[in-house]
Design an enzyme around this catalytic site. Structure first.
Site, mmCIF file in Angstrom:
data_model
loop_
_atom_site.group_PDB
_atom_site.id
_atom_site.type_symbol
_atom_site.label_atom_id
_atom_site.label_comp_id
_atom_site.label_asym_id
_atom_site.label_seq_id
_atom_site.Cartn_x
_atom_site.Cartn_y
_atom_site.Cartn_z
ATOM 1 N N LYS A 13 0.701 -1.138 -0.194
ATOM 2 C CA LYS A 13 -0.030 -0.036 -0.159
ATOM 3 C C LYS A 13 1.005 1.071 -0.198
ATOM 4 O O LYS A 13 0.677 2.172 -0.785
ATOM 5 C CB LYS A 13 -0.947 -0.021 1.164
ATOM 6 C CG LYS A 13 -1.783 -1.117 1.138
ATOM 7 C CD LYS A 13 -2.715 -1.158 2.423
ATOM 8 C CE LYS A 13 -2.155 -1.215 4.001
ATOM 9 N NZ LYS A 13 -1.342 -2.388 4.258
ATOM 10 N N ARG A 88 -9.466 0.761 9.369
ATOM 11 C CA ARG A 88 -9.156 -0.535 9.529
ATOM 12 C C ARG A 88 -10.174 -1.318 10.088
ATOM 13 O O ARG A 88 -9.925 -2.552 10.532
ATOM 14 C CB ARG A 88 -7.918 -0.374 10.301
ATOM 15 C CG ARG A 88 -6.592 -0.734 9.422
ATOM 16 C CD ARG A 88 -5.338 -0.492 10.471
ATOM 17 N NE ARG A 88 -4.389 -1.290 10.004
ATOM 18 C CZ ARG A 88 -3.204 -1.084 9.379
ATOM 19 N NH1 ARG A 88 -3.372 0.230 9.041
ATOM 20 N NH2 ARG A 88 -2.174 -1.580 9.234
ATOM 21 N N ARG A 122 11.636 -6.442 4.007
ATOM 22 C CA ARG A 122 11.140 -4.930 3.914
ATOM 23 C C ARG A 122 12.460 -4.183 4.716
ATOM 24 O O ARG A 122 12.820 -4.422 5.905
ATOM 25 C CB ARG A 122 10.012 -4.374 4.633
ATOM 26 C CG ARG A 122 9.949 -3.250 4.706
ATOM 27 C CD ARG A 122 8.611 -2.521 4.722
ATOM 28 N NE ARG A 122 7.883 -2.866 5.976
ATOM 29 C CZ ARG A 122 6.537 -2.774 6.157
ATOM 30 N NH1 ARG A 122 5.822 -2.002 5.186
ATOM 31 N NH2 ARG A 122 6.123 -3.288 7.467
ATOM 32 N N ARG A 155 11.688 -2.440 10.421
ATOM 33 C CA ARG A 155 10.693 -2.169 11.477
ATOM 34 C C ARG A 155 10.390 -3.093 12.686
ATOM 35 O O ARG A 155 10.593 -4.097 12.550
ATOM 36 C CB ARG A 155 9.393 -1.841 10.671
ATOM 37 C CG ARG A 155 9.204 -0.473 10.307
ATOM 38 C CD ARG A 155 7.840 -0.357 9.131
ATOM 39 N NE ARG A 155 6.413 -0.936 9.737
ATOM 40 C CZ ARG A 155 5.459 -0.689 9.070
ATOM 41 N NH1 ARG A 155 5.502 0.015 8.028
ATOM 42 N NH2 ARG A 155 4.454 -1.047 9.455
ATOM 43 N N ARG A 166 -0.258 -9.407 13.056
ATOM 44 C CA ARG A 166 -0.943 -8.304 12.151
ATOM 45 C C ARG A 166 -1.840 -9.033 11.249
ATOM 46 O O ARG A 166 -2.857 -8.417 10.932
ATOM 47 C CB ARG A 166 0.275 -7.514 11.546
ATOM 48 C CG ARG A 166 0.956 -6.613 12.643
ATOM 49 C CD ARG A 166 2.333 -6.107 12.137
ATOM 50 N NE ARG A 166 2.214 -5.335 11.009
ATOM 51 C CZ ARG A 166 3.135 -4.937 10.005
ATOM 52 N NH1 ARG A 166 4.241 -5.561 10.301
ATOM 53 N NH2 ARG A 166 3.030 -4.352 9.063
HETATM 54 P P1 AP5 Z 1 4.918 -1.685 1.714
HETATM 55 O O1 AP5 Z 1 4.555 -0.726 0.674
HETATM 56 O O2 AP5 Z 1 5.770 -1.259 3.029
HETATM 57 O O3 AP5 Z 1 3.570 -2.352 2.230
HETATM 58 P P2 AP5 Z 1 2.262 -1.766 3.171
HETATM 59 O O4 AP5 Z 1 0.913 -2.374 2.623
HETATM 60 O O5 AP5 Z 1 2.352 -0.277 3.322
HETATM 61 O O6 AP5 Z 1 2.680 -2.509 4.432
HETATM 62 P P3 AP5 Z 1 2.518 -2.054 6.074
HETATM 63 O O7 AP5 Z 1 2.989 -3.040 6.756
HETATM 64 O O8 AP5 Z 1 3.028 -0.621 6.139
HETATM 65 O O9 AP5 Z 1 0.945 -1.951 6.148
HETATM 66 P P4 AP5 Z 1 0.194 -2.155 7.578
HETATM 67 O O10 AP5 Z 1 -0.870 -2.022 7.080
HETATM 68 O O11 AP5 Z 1 0.530 -3.160 8.318
HETATM 69 O O12 AP5 Z 1 1.121 -0.862 8.604
HETATM 70 P P5 AP5 Z 1 0.910 0.596 8.690
HETATM 71 O O13 AP5 Z 1 2.069 1.206 8.628
HETATM 72 O O14 AP5 Z 1 -0.292 1.000 8.006
HETATM 73 O O15 AP5 Z 1 5.611 -2.960 1.103
HETATM 74 C C1 AP5 Z 1 6.014 -4.076 2.027
HETATM 75 C C2 AP5 Z 1 7.288 -4.658 1.566
HETATM 76 O O16 AP5 Z 1 7.226 -5.146 0.039
HETATM 77 C C3 AP5 Z 1 8.483 -3.182 1.056
HETATM 78 O O17 AP5 Z 1 9.653 -3.841 1.585
HETATM 79 C C4 AP5 Z 1 8.448 -3.003 -0.203
HETATM 80 O O18 AP5 Z 1 9.488 -2.531 -0.702
HETATM 81 C C5 AP5 Z 1 7.998 -4.340 -0.846
HETATM 82 N N1 AP5 Z 1 7.185 -4.034 -2.203
HETATM 83 C C6 AP5 Z 1 5.898 -3.276 -2.019
HETATM 84 N N2 AP5 Z 1 5.393 -3.485 -3.349
HETATM 85 C C7 AP5 Z 1 6.216 -4.204 -4.119
HETATM 86 C C8 AP5 Z 1 5.930 -4.779 -5.492
HETATM 87 N N3 AP5 Z 1 4.917 -4.518 -6.146
HETATM 88 N N4 AP5 Z 1 6.795 -5.627 -5.886
HETATM 89 C C9 AP5 Z 1 7.962 -6.029 -4.918
HETATM 90 N N5 AP5 Z 1 8.395 -5.592 -3.757
HETATM 91 C C10 AP5 Z 1 7.219 -4.824 -3.291
HETATM 92 O O19 AP5 Z 1 0.515 0.543 10.310
HETATM 93 C C11 AP5 Z 1 1.467 0.140 11.277
HETATM 94 C C12 AP5 Z 1 0.734 -0.025 12.485
HETATM 95 O O20 AP5 Z 1 0.114 1.312 12.958
HETATM 96 C C13 AP5 Z 1 -0.545 -0.966 12.635
HETATM 97 O O21 AP5 Z 1 -0.018 -2.451 12.929
HETATM 98 C C14 AP5 Z 1 -1.373 -0.411 13.895
HETATM 99 O O22 AP5 Z 1 -0.915 -0.824 14.985
HETATM 100 C C15 AP5 Z 1 -1.244 0.970 13.620
HETATM 101 N N6 AP5 Z 1 -2.350 1.439 12.741
HETATM 102 C C16 AP5 Z 1 -1.745 2.120 11.467
HETATM 103 N N7 AP5 Z 1 -3.278 2.642 10.862
HETATM 104 C C17 AP5 Z 1 -4.070 2.422 12.076
HETATM 105 C C18 AP5 Z 1 -5.550 2.257 11.890
HETATM 106 N N8 AP5 Z 1 -6.352 2.866 10.968
HETATM 107 N N9 AP5 Z 1 -6.230 1.836 13.030
HETATM 108 C C19 AP5 Z 1 -5.656 1.451 14.070
HETATM 109 N N10 AP5 Z 1 -4.443 1.385 14.322
HETATM 110 C C20 AP5 Z 1 -3.539 1.787 13.029
#
Ligand code: AP5
Length: 209
Positions: A13, A88, A122, A155, A166
């Protein structure tokens, strides 16, 4: 255009949002990135959410909704945005509907196996937030951010046990949003397992189709 990026952790994402925000000229609003910045700066918010995030659980709805509502009230988000990682839960989606009308919800489709591979490889820049991958999206110089030159890190919530937690939380709390937005007729699927350039093309076809 007002978009939600919905998908499991590690679906890509944030990586796609970084490309899509330039194409659409709208801000990328990542709740995860906002929380991580607060943790790094040791603000009151950061101290409150650190343990929850490190454990792979969700931050509480009230706090998260208030933060997004405030962010969407800023001028740069008036004509469009990409919400990356919000909502979420059904409660967050209901709250969002009270203060903003979303055009489309982009649902990232990818297997659990692919997600685990992405998260375990990552590497992130703690300074500018750019994502890399040890195998699929390598930086030009190993361990160094292409954009700002800072040293890359893993991370805290990308440990194997936390990744599993997660994914469980995603299935229990976030997966029901697929039907929620399908019923509203605004959900589009994007095949997210392809390489990033292909995912960008899948995305463009989905939002303009
Ligand atoms: P990446 O782009 O980092 O993936 P992502 O979907 O953004 O993954 P996240 O882990 O950041 O999502 P998340 O939803 O768990 O975490 P968030 O930060 O929102 O890609 C992943 C890897 O793959 C990277 O190495 C990238 O280089 C590689 N990649 C990507 N696309 C690729 C492709 N096409 N081909 C090859 N490689 C590729 O949230 C973190 C924490 O915050 C949550 O666990 C929660 O505790 C809290 N939080 C956040 N939002 C909320 C909410 N709305 N409500 C409550 N708690 C929340």
């Amino acid at each position: 255009m007002k978009l939600i990026f919905l998908g499991p952790p590690g679906a890509g994402k944030g990586t796609l949002a970084e490309r899509a925000r330039k194409i659409l000229e709208v801000p990328q609003i990542s709740t995860g990135a906002i929380f991580r910045a607060a943790i790094a700066a040791k603000t009151e918010l950061g101290l409150k959410v650190k343990a929850v995030i490190d454990a792979g659980k969700l931050v509480d709805d009230e706090l998260t909704v208030a933060l997004v509502k405030d962010r969407l009230s800023q001028a740069d988000a008036h004509n469009g945005y990409i919400l990356d990682g919000f909502p979420r839960t059904i409660a967050q989606a209901d709250a969002l509907a009270q203060f903003s009308a979303v055009d489309k919800v982009v649902n990232f489709t990818i297997s659990d196996e692919a997600v685990v591979k992405r998260l375990s490889g990552r590497r992130v820049c703690p300074q500018c937030g750019t994502n890399f991958h040890a195998e699929t999206l390598k930086p030009q110089k190993e361990g160094v951010c292409d954009k700002c030159g800072a040293g890359l890190i893993i991370r805290d919530d990308d440990q194997a046990e936390t990744i599993a937690r997660r994914l469980d939380v995603y299935r229990a709390e976030t997966l029901p949003l697929i039907d929620y937005y399908k019923r509203k007729g605004i959900l589009v699927d994007v095949e997210a397992a392809d390489g990033i350039d292909r995912v960008v093309e899948n995305f463009k076809a989905a939002i303009h189709g």
